[in-house]
Design a protein around this motif. Structure first.
Motif, PDB file in Angstrom:
ATOM      1  N   ARG A 126      -8.081  -8.277  -4.805  1.00  0.00           N
ATOM      2  CA  ARG A 126      -6.872  -7.577  -4.352  1.00  0.00           C
ATOM      3  C   ARG A 126      -5.634  -8.121  -5.052  1.00  0.00           C
TER       4      ARG A 126
ATOM      5  N   ASP B 156       0.821  -1.215   0.000  1.00  0.00           N
ATOM      6  CA  ASP B 156       0.000   0.000   0.000  1.00  0.00           C
ATOM      7  C   ASP B 156       0.853   1.263   0.000  1.00  0.00           C
TER       8      ASP B 156
ATOM      9  N   LYS C  95       3.067   7.297  -6.602  1.00  0.00           N
ATOM     10  CA  LYS C  95       2.092   8.260  -7.124  1.00  0.00           C
ATOM     11  C   LYS C  95       2.524   9.699  -6.875  1.00  0.00           C
TER      12      LYS C  95
ATOM     13  N   HIS D  24      -6.114  -6.796  -8.866  1.00  0.00           N
ATOM     14  CA  HIS D  24      -6.151  -5.336  -9.055  1.00  0.00           C
ATOM     15  C   HIS D  24      -5.702  -4.611  -7.778  1.00  0.00           C
TER      16      HIS D  24
ATOM     17  N   ILE E  18       2.708   1.907  -3.286  1.00  0.00           N
ATOM     18  CA  ILE E  18       1.825   2.471  -4.317  1.00  0.00           C
ATOM     19  C   ILE E  18       1.598   3.961  -4.057  1.00  0.00           C
ATOM     20  N   GLU E  19       1.426   4.335  -2.790  1.00  0.00           N
ATOM     21  CA  GLU E  19       1.282   5.756  -2.449  1.00  0.00           C
ATOM     22  C   GLU E  19       2.531   6.544  -2.845  1.00  0.00           C
TER      23      GLU E  19
ATOM     24  N   GLU F 215      -4.201  -1.949  -7.189  1.00  0.00           N
ATOM     25  CA  GLU F 215      -4.331  -0.490  -7.169  1.00  0.00           C
ATOM     26  C   GLU F 215      -5.779  -0.015  -7.107  1.00  0.00           C
ATOM     27  N   ASN F 216      -6.703  -0.771  -7.708  1.00  0.00           N
ATOM     28  CA  ASN F 216      -8.047  -0.198  -7.824  1.00  0.00           C
ATOM     29  C   ASN F 216      -9.190  -1.103  -7.353  1.00  0.00           C
TER      30      ASN F 216
ATOM     31  N   PRO G  74       2.563  -1.076 -10.165  1.00  0.00           N
ATOM     32  CA  PRO G  74       2.615   0.129 -10.998  1.00  0.00           C
ATOM     33  C   PRO G  74       4.046   0.495 -11.370  1.00  0.00           C
TER      34      PRO G  74
END
Length: 429
Positions: free
Chosen positions: A405, A209, A216, A408, A212-213, A410-411, A235
């Motif tokens: 999870r 988590d 971005k 996907h 990914i933050e 991320e979304n 990502p």
């Protein structure tokens, strides 16, 4: 004579314990000891990290933009749904609000002593009028001014959580690292890391988590872990790598595969230790290690002291429903609805279960991870104590989200669900 119960902690587990003590005949209202000034435990966001001006440590590990990784339809206490208009995956503020509503709905707040630190919990054997022997518990607490108070209780529920004492593995040469070293316990938001290279150690829920933050907001992430390559699509900006084995003299990070990398930040997403400084584990016949507390019969009580209950100690579970089952089982033990086996038999059962897990290849420090075993476990508690089991829809939707999870990461939180019945759910977007 009404039984007196002490509850340590006013997070989700402690509130659940207090709610059921208040509802059950034969019990005096509980005394809930809460170190902070709020209910919610780990869900109560605190921007500050480190310690407060009074020297007490900041216990919250919540970061600013965390959203739940389970939908509210699965997360909720079975007898208290979230507000229906909310989306399935919630920001932490909504979970905090939910716990405050739960607290007020069941009249728990008057029984909470805020800013109260439990210093010591000691078993005391007393002789009764009929010359029998009765075990009670002396609980010593300190208020915000440091004034100590000792009281006697018939039972104690330990609901102090296990997300506040960061586990930081030993890495040879870490003192050579030239950048910033922190644990995810002290992570709050990604912006300060923009433009930096961050080595994240650990690829479980928080490691993934936070990675990914970070990307971005323009960080480059090297995600290091000791497991097989992740089956989830990552990502751009996250490079998966083997685990960190050492830091060289020039500050380079040496990886398990022999390669070297350089970074501005080393962030440990390596979990938390169990910490109960107010308990004398040897006296209780317990071994408390970083990731294991043992022996605990049904993952709840030490066989030598079956009026001490650890609620919410298991990992990889559906937390609130799990707490709900454990608390009701514990109260059934106290009021005599459940008769426990003799101490030796309980110890043998714990030992046998641990050996079975180790034989399946489970590592010693993962013995409290339940995962797929959680459903049978909750059903067994319900069956023994005579309360309604979790509806099958909880497991069904939990497993659906687990799959989403993986595919996907991320979304998957963009999905929304609705419970149709005790056995059925549906997606609503």
């Amino acid at each position: 004579m009404l039984q007196r119960v002490a509850v340590v902690g006013a997070g989700a587990a402690g509130l659940c314990a207090a709610r059921h003590v208040l509802a059950r005949p034969g019990f005096a209202p509980p005394v809930v000891f809460e170190l902070s000034g709020n209910v919610g435990g780990t869900w109560c966001y605190e921007e500050r990290v480190g310690s407060y001006p009074n020297g007490r440590p900041v216990l919250s590990s919540m970061y600013r933009d965390l959203r739940t990784n389970l939908p509210k339809e699965v997360m909720m206490f079975p007898d208290f749904p979230f507000e229906p208009q909310l989306s399935s995956f919630l920001p932490h503020q909504e979970v905090q609000r939910y716990l405050e509503r739960y607290c007020d709905n069941f009249g728990i707040r008057p029984h909470i002593r805020f800013n109260s630190a439990v210093e010591n919990i000691t078993p005391v054997t007393m002789t009764t009028d009929s010359e029998g022997r009765k075990l009670t518990w002396e609980v010593t607490s300190a208020d915000s001014s440091g004034c100590l108070r000792t009281e006697a209780f018939d039972a104690v529920f330990i609901c102090s959580g296990h997300y506040s004492d960061p586990h930081i593995p030993q890495i040879p040469g870490i003192q050579n690292f030239k950048g910033k070293v922190l644990h995810s316990h002290s992570y709050r938001c990604p912006e300060p890391f923009s433009g930096q290279t961050v080595v994240v150690l650990g690829a479980k829920a928080s490691g993934l988590d936070i990675s990914i933050e970070l990307v971005k907001t323009g960080a480059k992430v090297i995600l290091c872990h000791r497991y097989a390559p992740l089956a989830v699509p990552l990502p751009a900006g996250i490079q998966e790598s083997s685990s960190v084995v050492a830091v060289d003299e020039d500050g380079s990070i040496r990886l398990q595969d022999g390669s070297l990398c350089r970074a501005d930040v080393l962030m440990f997403c390596t979990g938390y230790n169990f910490s109960y400084p107010f308990l004398d584990s040897a006296r209780l016949g317990l071994e408390i290690q970083d990731h294991v507390v043992s022996p605990l019969y049904r993952y709840i009580l030490p066989p030598a002291f079956p009026s001490l209950f650890f609620i919410g100690i298991c990992k990889i579970i559906c937390p609130f429903p799990n707490f709900n089952c454990q608390v009701q089982f514990a109260l059934a033990v106290l009021d005599g609805s459940v008769t426990l086996p003799p101490r030796e038999q309980m110890e043998e059962e714990v030992q046998r279960e641990q050996q079975t897990k180790l034989g399946r290849g489970v590592q010693q420090n993962h013995l409290l991870k339940m995962d797929q075993d959680q459903w049978e476990y909750c059903d067994a508690l319900a069956d023994a104590a005579g309360f309604p089991p979790l509806p099958p829809v909880v497991r069904s939707l939990y497993e659906e989200v687990w799959q989403q999870r993986r595919v996907h990461p991320e979304n998957y939180r963009g999905l929304n669900y609705r419970l149709v019945s005790a056995t059925q759910w549906e997606r609503i977007n």
